[in-house]
Scaffold this motif. Structure first.
Motif, short mmCIF file in Angstrom:
data_model
loop_
_atom_site.label_atom_id
_atom_site.label_comp_id
_atom_site.label_asym_id
_atom_site.label_seq_id
_atom_site.Cartn_x
_atom_site.Cartn_y
_atom_site.Cartn_z
N SER A 209 0.75 -1.26 0.07
CA SER A 209 -0.17 -0.14 0.03
C SER A 209 1.05 1.20 0.10
CB SER A 209 -0.86 0.08 1.29
OG SER A 209 -0.10 -0.02 2.23
N TRP A 212 1.87 1.94 -3.54
CA TRP A 212 0.88 2.23 -4.55
C TRP A 212 0.97 3.69 -4.39
CZ3 TRP A 212 -3.37 -1.26 -1.97
CH2 TRP A 212 -3.45 -2.81 -2.58
N GLN A 220 1.03 -0.25 -9.73
CA GLN A 220 -0.01 -0.68 -8.90
C GLN A 220 -0.38 -2.10 -8.79
OE1 GLN A 220 -2.66 2.59 -8.86
NE2 GLN A 220 -1.17 3.91 -8.03
N ILE A 224 -0.16 -5.52 -6.80
CA ILE A 224 -1.30 -6.04 -6.19
C ILE A 224 -0.93 -7.79 -6.81
CG2 ILE A 224 -3.59 -6.44 -6.80
CD1 ILE A 224 -4.00 -3.63 -6.69
N LYS A 270 -7.51 -1.28 -3.73
CA LYS A 270 -7.29 -0.46 -4.94
C LYS A 270 -7.87 0.44 -5.60
CE LYS A 270 -4.50 0.67 -8.74
NZ LYS A 270 -5.50 1.40 -9.22
#
Length: 303
Positions: A209, A212, A220, A224, A270
């Motif tokens: 995170s 991100w 990103q 994930i 996300k």
């Protein structure tokens, strides 16, 4: 001059009197053979099994929570871990190995709630703060964008993370207990162990995170994917030995459900916290046409 006979141990007169008074008394002589006396009034001998039972009872008595569930001491036992144990469990959660069960090698000796609680709390703030920073960085060059801190994201992240970390393990533990029947298998997990596994499996999302924040959509989604593979592998390696003895349909359906729910949490975070705001086009004023100019001129002359 001292003779060799003088160096010998002489028996005491009191011992001679006792033996003469009770000839049937048991005597104990000290010799180099090391053999115990054949007879005796008192015999104390603990076998290896009894010693092991005593050690196990001491360990169980130490690990058992004291007091009722309404007391502070009951919940204090769930947080009785040190820093090295927590770090070892975090290391095992980010490096799942096939054939190395996370519960049996890291948790079963002392399942805790300390690590899962702080991992979930840290994940809540990291997701909310990183989401705000990501939105700010992506709209930094837009003159029509005004940054406003969205504190409600902390509440939404807390509800999502803690519900997942507690509700999903509860449902999974209840389902596995129902499928295994009244007599649970040896490899079955307790509710505390199930919560502990899910809590530590979320640790990999904390650094994810934070990364991100980088305003690149492809990066990103790549992060994930990596995080889902690591944390999902931990859940699969841990719970597959429990469900593999069930029917094939139930076993595969259970594992697919576990992986899908875990992926939905990451994708949902996300899509909600790190969505790129759409830049509104800058409105432009159209130049006045020639007809409008003539009308405006004639109107001015008339006045």
């Amino acid at each position: 001059m001292t003779t060799p006979d003088d160096l010998k141990f002489q028996e005491f007169d009191e011992a001679t009197d006792l033996l003469s008074a009770d000839p049937g008394a048991t005597t104990l002589s000290v010799s180099n053979t090391g053999t115990p006396p054949a007879t005796g009034d008192v015999k104390l001998d603990l076998s290896e099994d009894e010693e092991g039972q005593e050690e196990n009872s001491e360990l169980l008595g130490r690990d058992k929570p004291t007091g009722g569930f309404w007391t502070f001491e009951y919940y204090q036992s769930f947080f009785n871990v040190d820093t090295m144990q927590v770090l070892d469990r975090i290391k095992g959660s980010v490096m799942p190995l096939p054939g190395r069960n996370f519960v049996r090698h890291h948790i079963r000796s002392n399942p805790d709630l300390y690590g899962p609680f702080w991992i979930c709390a840290t994940l809540v703030f990291s997701v909310a703060i990183s989401g705000n920073l990501s939105t700010f960085l992506s709209q930094m060059g837009n003159p029509h964008y005004h940054y406003r801190p969205q504190f409600h994201r902390v509440t939404i992240a807390a509800v999502a993370v803690f519900l997942y970390a507690w509700l999903v393990p509860l449902c999974l533990w209840g389902f596995l207990a129902w499928r295994q029947g009244t007599e649970r298998q040896i490899g079955g997990y307790t509710f505390l162990e199930t919560v502990c596994v899910y809590g530590y499996s979320l640790f990999v999302y904390i650094p994810t995170s934070v990364l991100w924040i980088i305003p690149f959509e492809w990066l990103q989604w790549l992060l994930i994917l990596v995080a889902m593979v690591i944390s999902g592998s931990l859940l699969v390696v841990t719970f597959w030995p429990v469900v593999r003895d069930d029917t094939k349909l139930t076993a595969f359906a259970t594992m697919i459900t576990i992986v899908v729910l875990h992926a939905l949490l990451a994708i949902g975070c996300k899509m909600y916290f790190f969505q790129t705001a759409v830049q509104m086009p800058t409105p432009t004023l159209a130049p006045p046409s020639s007809n409008n100019t003539v009308l405006l001129t004639s109107a001015a002359k008339s006045h």
